[in-house]
Design a protein around this motif. Structure first.
Motif, PDB file in Angstrom:
ATOM      1  N   GLN A 275       2.844  -0.961  -7.086  1.00 22.40           N
ATOM      2  CA  GLN A 275       2.574  -0.645  -8.493  1.00 22.40           C
ATOM      3  C   GLN A 275       3.821  -0.097  -9.175  1.00 22.40           C
ATOM      4  OE1 GLN A 275      -0.441  -0.414 -10.467  1.00 22.40           O
ATOM      5  NE2 GLN A 275      -2.150  -0.168  -9.043  1.00 22.40           N
ATOM      6  N   ALA A 276       4.540   0.784  -8.483  1.00 32.25           N
ATOM      7  CA  ALA A 276       5.774   1.356  -9.055  1.00 32.25           C
ATOM      8  C   ALA A 276       6.797   0.266  -9.331  1.00 32.25           C
ATOM      9  CB  ALA A 276       6.351   2.404  -8.113  1.00 32.25           C
ATOM     10  N   GLU A 277       6.918  -0.674  -8.392  1.00 33.04           N
ATOM     11  CA  GLU A 277       7.867  -1.775  -8.584  1.00 33.04           C
ATOM     12  C   GLU A 277       7.453  -2.632  -9.774  1.00 33.04           C
ATOM     13  OE1 GLU A 277      10.392  -4.771  -5.784  1.00 33.04           O
ATOM     14  OE2 GLU A 277       8.260  -4.542  -5.315  1.00 33.04           O
ATOM     15  N   ALA A 278       6.175  -2.906  -9.911  1.00 25.54           N
ATOM     16  CA  ALA A 278       5.689  -3.711 -11.033  1.00 25.54           C
ATOM     17  C   ALA A 278       5.919  -3.010 -12.365  1.00 25.54           C
ATOM     18  CB  ALA A 278       4.196  -4.013 -10.842  1.00 25.54           C
ATOM     19  N   LEU A 279       5.896  -1.690 -12.355  1.00 21.97           N
ATOM     20  CA  LEU A 279       6.125  -0.923 -13.581  1.00 21.97           C
ATOM     21  C   LEU A 279       7.614  -0.738 -13.885  1.00 21.97           C
ATOM     22  CD1 LEU A 279       3.362   1.796 -13.092  1.00 21.97           C
ATOM     23  CD2 LEU A 279       3.416   0.074 -14.915  1.00 21.97           C
ATOM     24  N   GLY A 280       8.491  -1.227 -12.988  1.00 16.04           N
ATOM     25  CA  GLY A 280       9.924  -1.201 -13.269  1.00 16.04           C
ATOM     26  C   GLY A 280      10.668  -0.008 -12.723  1.00 16.04           C
ATOM     27  N   PHE A 281      10.222   0.562 -11.606  1.00 10.40           N
ATOM     28  CA  PHE A 281      10.940   1.693 -11.025  1.00 10.40           C
ATOM     29  C   PHE A 281      12.408   1.318 -10.815  1.00 10.40           C
ATOM     30  CE2 PHE A 281      12.276   4.461  -7.469  1.00 10.40           C
ATOM     31  CZ  PHE A 281      11.994   5.691  -8.045  1.00 10.40           C
ATOM     32  N   PRO A 282      13.362   2.162 -11.269  1.00 12.33           N
ATOM     33  CA  PRO A 282      14.759   1.718 -11.356  1.00 12.33           C
ATOM     34  C   PRO A 282      15.584   1.821 -10.082  1.00 12.33           C
ATOM     35  CG  PRO A 282      14.558   3.914 -12.275  1.00 12.33           C
ATOM     36  CD  PRO A 282      13.167   3.479 -11.902  1.00 12.33           C
ATOM     37  N   ILE A 283      15.075   2.455  -9.034  1.00 11.37           N
ATOM     38  CA  ILE A 283      15.881   2.645  -7.825  1.00 11.37           C
ATOM     39  C   ILE A 283      15.247   1.823  -6.695  1.00 11.37           C
ATOM     40  CG2 ILE A 283      16.954   4.307  -6.264  1.00 11.37           C
ATOM     41  CD1 ILE A 283      16.514   6.444  -8.376  1.00 11.37           C
ATOM     42  N   GLY A 284      15.657   0.566  -6.610  1.00 18.45           N
ATOM     43  CA  GLY A 284      15.071  -0.323  -5.617  1.00 18.45           C
ATOM     44  C   GLY A 284      15.306   0.144  -4.197  1.00 18.45           C
ATOM     45  N   GLY A 285      16.455   0.765  -3.952  1.00 18.03           N
ATOM     46  CA  GLY A 285      16.749   1.255  -2.613  1.00 18.03           C
ATOM     47  C   GLY A 285      15.779   2.321  -2.157  1.00 18.03           C
ATOM     48  N   MET A 286      15.278   3.141  -3.087  1.00 17.93           N
ATOM     49  CA  MET A 286      14.295   4.153  -2.722  1.00 17.93           C
ATOM     50  C   MET A 286      12.982   3.500  -2.315  1.00 17.93           C
ATOM     51  SD  MET A 286      12.726   7.359  -4.941  1.00 17.93           S
ATOM     52  CE  MET A 286      14.318   8.071  -5.367  1.00 17.93           C
ATOM     53  N   LEU A 287      12.574   2.454  -3.049  1.00 16.84           N
ATOM     54  CA  LEU A 287      11.356   1.742  -2.684  1.00 16.84           C
ATOM     55  C   LEU A 287      11.496   1.105  -1.303  1.00 16.84           C
ATOM     56  CD1 LEU A 287      10.473  -0.046  -6.062  1.00 16.84           C
ATOM     57  CD2 LEU A 287       9.531   2.083  -5.151  1.00 16.84           C
ATOM     58  N   ASP A 288      12.652   0.458  -1.062  1.00 18.49           N
ATOM     59  CA  ASP A 288      12.873  -0.154   0.246  1.00 18.49           C
ATOM     60  C   ASP A 288      12.866   0.886   1.355  1.00 18.49           C
ATOM     61  OD1 ASP A 288      13.020  -2.746  -0.698  1.00 18.49           O
ATOM     62  OD2 ASP A 288      15.196  -2.706  -0.936  1.00 18.49           O
ATOM     63  N   ASN A 289      13.450   2.033   1.096  1.00 17.82           N
ATOM     64  CA  ASN A 289      13.477   3.083   2.115  1.00 17.82           C
ATOM     65  C   ASN A 289      12.069   3.570   2.418  1.00 17.82           C
ATOM     66  OD1 ASN A 289      15.318   5.033   3.690  1.00 17.82           O
ATOM     67  ND2 ASN A 289      13.961   6.438   2.607  1.00 17.82           N
ATOM     68  N   GLN A 290      11.241   3.744   1.373  1.00 18.58           N
ATOM     69  CA  GLN A 290       9.852   4.145   1.598  1.00 18.58           C
ATOM     70  C   GLN A 290       9.102   3.092   2.413  1.00 18.58           C
ATOM     71  OE1 GLN A 290       7.925   7.170   0.206  1.00 18.58           O
ATOM     72  NE2 GLN A 290      10.031   7.595   0.785  1.00 18.58           N
ATOM     73  N   ARG A 291       9.306   1.832   2.047  1.00 20.04           N
ATOM     74  CA  ARG A 291       8.633   0.753   2.784  1.00 20.04           C
ATOM     75  C   ARG A 291       9.106   0.704   4.239  1.00 20.04           C
ATOM     76  NH1 ARG A 291       9.335  -2.692  -2.515  1.00 20.04           N
ATOM     77  NH2 ARG A 291       7.179  -2.732  -3.296  1.00 20.04           N
ATOM     78  N   ALA A 292      10.379   0.995   4.463  1.00 16.47           N
ATOM     79  CA  ALA A 292      10.888   1.041   5.838  1.00 16.47           C
ATOM     80  C   ALA A 292      10.211   2.153   6.625  1.00 16.47           C
ATOM     81  CB  ALA A 292      12.398   1.237   5.834  1.00 16.47           C
ATOM     82  N   CYS A 293       9.994   3.299   5.962  1.00 17.28           N
ATOM     83  CA  CYS A 293       9.306   4.405   6.633  1.00 17.28           C
ATOM     84  C   CYS A 293       7.872   4.017   6.995  1.00 17.28           C
ATOM     85  CB  CYS A 293       9.310   5.641   5.736  1.00 17.28           C
ATOM     86  SG  CYS A 293      10.943   6.372   5.480  1.00 17.28           S
ATOM     87  N   VAL A 294       7.203   3.303   6.079  1.00 18.42           N
ATOM     88  CA  VAL A 294       5.847   2.828   6.362  1.00 18.42           C
ATOM     89  C   VAL A 294       5.864   1.851   7.542  1.00 18.42           C
ATOM     90  CG1 VAL A 294       3.922   1.456   5.477  1.00 18.42           C
ATOM     91  CG2 VAL A 294       5.018   3.169   4.004  1.00 18.42           C
ATOM     92  N   ALA A 295       6.815   0.908   7.497  1.00 15.84           N
ATOM     93  CA  ALA A 295       6.893  -0.097   8.565  1.00 15.84           C
ATOM     94  C   ALA A 295       7.137   0.549   9.920  1.00 15.84           C
ATOM     95  CB  ALA A 295       8.004  -1.100   8.243  1.00 15.84           C
TER      96      ALA A 295
END
Length: 560
Positions: free
Chosen positions: A480-500
């Motif tokens: 949802q954050a990505e769809a809303l245009g969150f500006p720090i893609g690396g933070m999203l990827d890091n969170q997803r890596a933590c989930v993975a």
């Protein structure tokens, strides 16, 4: 004219293998004073140095800026030797006054005919003492330096006398003389933007503070009134700053960013209307915010707000002329927490009148307010402040201590650091946390309900879900954050890596961290990569569970 502006180290820092001693401005005897070399704020070159450099460049001068805050002395000498200038300017706080003296001496020894000027908060407070104790310095710039420095270099360029320039102190034979004060710049928008030439770590949109706290040196530099950049200039500064940043994160370090509420609101609305998409934090006072302001700040990208709280004791607050109360602190905190902001308290330990009861009141305030971060600092006595004047009057101290002692700053820590360390441990144990308090999942969900279209609050909720082991919910919020245009893609990827990784999907975690690093090789991501790589190199039978990764979504952790 060729100019070199220098931000000096706190002292002559030895290189590895250098013999002990032999440096007149060497390291402090108390090794605990060396902690200043780990202080990110101290190590960052002052904003004012860069504005002066920008002003001089706009006037047609060739200006180099050297940040030598943590440079070993051999590097300092090499940099000075390699430089070529007619004028050298050195800017210093109290913490690097000795480094200023060492750099001035080195410049004079290697380049005897150049003009050396000194400036900064320490010099502004003690210009005559600075000239008396550091004879290599020709001129001291007092207070706001842009106009004064331009007039000084214009005189030098024309080979005119520099004696009598407003806002300076100078030498007349063996005497040192303080000139008339310089009129403050009325229109701050006339100042050249440092972002035209440099990448400062912070942004300033005003000068001065409406308060008169006894421990603060702001009035000595900026005067008794607050002056502001216009809204248009401020928005243009943000654009320039973001164009230079690899990660869209800014720190607004005005003394009180919300001092003028209507102007502040106009800035936030202009950010929203402009479509600028970035995260930022600021410092302010608890009596300079309200619900509408904080709500708009949050929607305009503000993730963190730092309050100068200082104490939880009303008597202490009155004594230091804070003009706030513990109740005002709690009210401002609750308003900021309503919108999910990271709330930070700046606290001072050792104020005049501090006792066991006042310390307990500070503990109670923090436990009640539940800030995300609290920072305790020992009271320091900076020249130019009322606390310094009181110390001199009551204890017979004189400015000579700055030139005869090797301490970093005069504070209540001197000669009682062990006792203060024990007191701070007691405070943190009594609070129940050494750093601060997290939002609960329920609190984060309530914030999302209030601001459902704000991407950053969804990232923060995702982080709360991640830490609670609710991985599907965390993934949903990140999407949802990505769809809303969150500006720090690396933070999203890091969170997803933590989930993975929490799901034992090691290959996915590795790939996500690699993508985050490609977006920007942030140190947080690189540390996570190194941690995962080290775990993968272990023999299969000894690995155990995957290592925990740093899952922070706090903008201070993501600054470039």
């Amino acid at each position: 004219m060729r100019i070199v502006l220098i931000y000096p180290p706190p002292w002559q820092i030895p290189s590895a293998g250098d013999p002990p001693g032999g440096m007149p401005f060497g390291p402090p005897k108390d090794v605990r004073e060396h902690a200043v070399l780990d202080d990110g704020d101290f190590l960052s070159i002052p904003y004012g140095v860069l504005t002066i450099a920008a002003q001089a460049r706009r006037a047609g001068h060739a200006v180099d800026v050297l940040n030598l805050a943590d440079a070993p002395w051999r590097k300092v000498i090499a940099q000075i030797a390699a430089s070529d200038a007619t004028v050298y300017g050195i800017s210093a706080f109290t913490a690097n006054r000795r480094g200023m003296g060492a750099v001035a001496r080195a410049i004079r020894q290697m380049k005897p005919d150049v003009h050396i000027t000194a400036s900064g908060p320490f010099v502004t407070a003690l210009p005559l003492h600075t000239l008396r104790h550091y004879p290599e310095i020709d001129t001291a710039v007092v207070g706001e330096g842009e106009d004064t420095f331009l007039e000084l270099i214009a005189c030098l360029d024309a080979r005119h006398s520099c004696v009598g320039i407003a806002g300076t102190a100078w030498r007349e034979g063996d005497a040192v003389v303080l000139g008339p004060p310089r009129q403050l710049i009325k229109n701050l928008d006339t100042i050249a933007s440092p972002f035209d030439h440099f990448t400062p770590p912070i942004v300033l949109t005003s000068r001065g503070c409406p308060s008169r706290c006894t421990f603060c040196g702001s009035p000595a530099i900026w005067g008794k009134w607050v002056r502001f950049h216009s809204v248009a200039y401020t928005i243009d500064t943000f654009r320039k700053a973001l164009a230079r940043q690899p990660v869209p994160v800014l720190f607004v370090k005005d003394d009180t960013f919300t001092a003028h509420r209507r102007r502040a609101m106009a800035i936030y609305k202009a950010i929203l209307e402009s479509g600028m998409n970035f995260l930022w934090g600021c410092d302010t006072r608890v009596d300079s915010v309200n619900d509408e302001l904080l709500s708009t700040m949050r929607r305009a990208g503000c993730q963190a707000v730092s309050f100068g709280v200082e104490s939880g004791c009303p008597n202490i607050l009155a004594r230091i002329r804070k003009r706030t109360t513990p109740e005002m602190v709690i009210t401002a905190t609750r308003m900021a927490q309503k919108y999910g902001m990271h709330v930070r308290y700046y606290m001072i330990i050792g104020n005049r009148g501090e006792n066991e009861e006042s310390v307990k009141k500070s503990i109670k305030l923090i436990k009640t307010g539940r800030p995300n971060t609290f920072i305790f600092c020992a009271l320091s006595f900076f020249p130019g402040t009322e606390e310094w004047e009181i110390l001199c009057a009551e204890q017979g101290v004189t400015p000579e201590i700055f030139f005869t002692n090797d301490f970093v700053e005069p504070s209540i820590e001197l000669n009682r650091r062990d006792k203060l360390d024990l007191l701070l441990k007691y405070i943190k144990c009594s609070i129940g946390t050494a750093v601060g308090f997290d939002y609960t999942i329920e609190e984060r969900e309530a914030v999302v309900d209030r601001l459902p279209n704000l991407h950053s609050v969804r990232v923060e909720l995702a982080n709360a879900y991640l830490r609670a082991g609710r991985f599907d919910a965390a993934t949903r919020e990140l999407d949802q954050a990505e769809a809303l245009g969150f500006p720090i893609g690396g933070m999203l990827d890091n969170q997803r890596a933590c989930v993975a990784l929490a799901r034992h999907a090691v290959d996915d975690a590795r790939a996500l961290l690699a993508r985050a690093a490609r977006r920007y090789p942030h140190s947080l991501v690189q540390r996570n990569q190194a941690r995962l790589h080290a775990w993968e190199r272990l023999p299969l039978g000894t690995r155990g569970a995957p290592p925990p990764l740093d899952d922070s979504v706090f903008l201070f952790k993501w600054a470039p």
